[in-house]
Design a protein around this motif. Structure first.
Motif, PDB file in Angstrom:
ATOM      1  N   TYR A  94     -20.130-140.491  46.721  1.00  0.00           N
ATOM      2  CA  TYR A  94     -21.427-140.059  47.232  1.00  0.00           C
ATOM      3  C   TYR A  94     -22.555-140.657  46.382  1.00  0.00           C
ATOM      4  CZ  TYR A  94     -19.109-137.226  50.651  1.00  0.00           C
ATOM      5  OH  TYR A  94     -18.360-136.836  51.735  1.00  0.00           O
ATOM      6  N   ALA A  96     -25.493-141.811  47.777  1.00  0.00           N
ATOM      7  CA  ALA A  96     -26.802-141.735  48.438  1.00  0.00           C
ATOM      8  C   ALA A  96     -27.776-140.891  47.633  1.00  0.00           C
ATOM      9  CB  ALA A  96     -26.646-141.140  49.843  1.00  0.00           C
ATOM     10  N   LYS A 159     -23.456-130.788  37.225  1.00  0.00           N
ATOM     11  CA  LYS A 159     -23.256-131.233  38.610  1.00  0.00           C
ATOM     12  C   LYS A 159     -21.782-131.495  38.905  1.00  0.00           C
ATOM     13  CE  LYS A 159     -27.855-133.095  39.074  1.00  0.00           C
ATOM     14  NZ  LYS A 159     -28.743-134.242  39.188  1.00  0.00           N
TER      15      LYS A 159
END
Ligand code: CTP
Length: 221
Positions: A94, A96, A159
């Motif tokens: 991921y 983006a 995260k």
């Protein structure tokens, strides 16, 4: 020559999202998509079947085994990932730069200027990667990115845990030559085994190969 990625189904997100304000304006960011596209190209050249979910960028994939799904908004990116991140996908990367907020209301006609202030109310978008982390199966590998300006490793570590990732690729905006609008990047990888690996400043295509090399540690035999 066959590689460990031959025939592997991989979903990659790349680029920015554009959140519309009215028919001619949007809120976006400076992501070029270069990092995600470099990873997609390299994995496809190693025989992977890549689904590339991409926001608006000025790059076109060259490998025939890249299926390009074009999106504009965070919601469209989220919908595409829900559709394509199926149990068959073995690896999700991921990369983006998804907008965290989007205008609450989109004006159907162009907003005209007046003498007063223009106030936009923004609402939170879905955290796509967190959703994918929550639905991840034990045989799936999930990789995220973090772009930070301070307490970089602390934030990246948070995260990694919050989004249930196998590893996270950290860029610091304090490093010259790293980040969005450049061809180079300087990354640190933090993994779920608490290992931290720092890499030198390199061209994004070489960084892609470092990330792919790291990925090999997580491929199940
Ligand atoms: N991400 C995502 N969907 C979002 C926001 C982020 O999938 N709505 C993904 C990004 O593609 C990236 C990772 O989550 O892999 C980290 O994104 P980032 O925006 O840095 O993290 P946030 O959790 O949104 O934290 P913050 O903006 O507060 O730094």
């Amino acid at each position: 020559m066959t590689s460990v990625f031959s025939g592997k189904k991989i979903l990659i997100t790349a680029g920015p999202t554009y959140e519309p304000i009215d028919p001619v304006r949007f809120i976006g960011n400076r992501s070029s998509g270069k990092m995600g596209y470099a990873i997609a190209e390299a994995l496809a050249s190693m025989g992977a079947e890549v689904i590339l979910v991409s926001g608006p960028v000025h790059i076109t994939p060259t490998q025939k085994n890249i299926q390009l799904i074009k999106v504009q908004t965070a919601q469209e990116l989220c919908d595409a990932c829900c559709t394509y991140f199926t149990e068959e996908i073995e690896i999700g990367i991921y990369a983006a730069a998804v907008a965290d907020y989007t205008p609450k209301e989109v004006s159907e006609s162009k907003i005209k200027k007046n003498d007063g202030e223009l106030v936009l109310t923004l609402v939170k978008t879905k955290d796509v990667l967190k959703e994918m982390g929550a639905r991840k199966h034990s045989n799936q590998i999930l990789v995220g990115f973090a772009l930070e300006t301070d307490q970089e490793e602390v934030h990246a570590q948070q995260k990694l845990v919050k989004k249930n990732l196998d590893f996270i690729v950290l860029n610091s905006l304090r490093d010259t030559g790293a980040g969005f609008a450049v061809d180079t990047n300087k990354i640190t990888i933090l993994d779920k085994y608490n290992k931290i690996t720092k890499f030198e400043l390199k061209d994004k295509k070489e960084v892609a190969l470092d990330i792919i090399d790291y990925l090999k540690n997580f491929i199940h035999a």
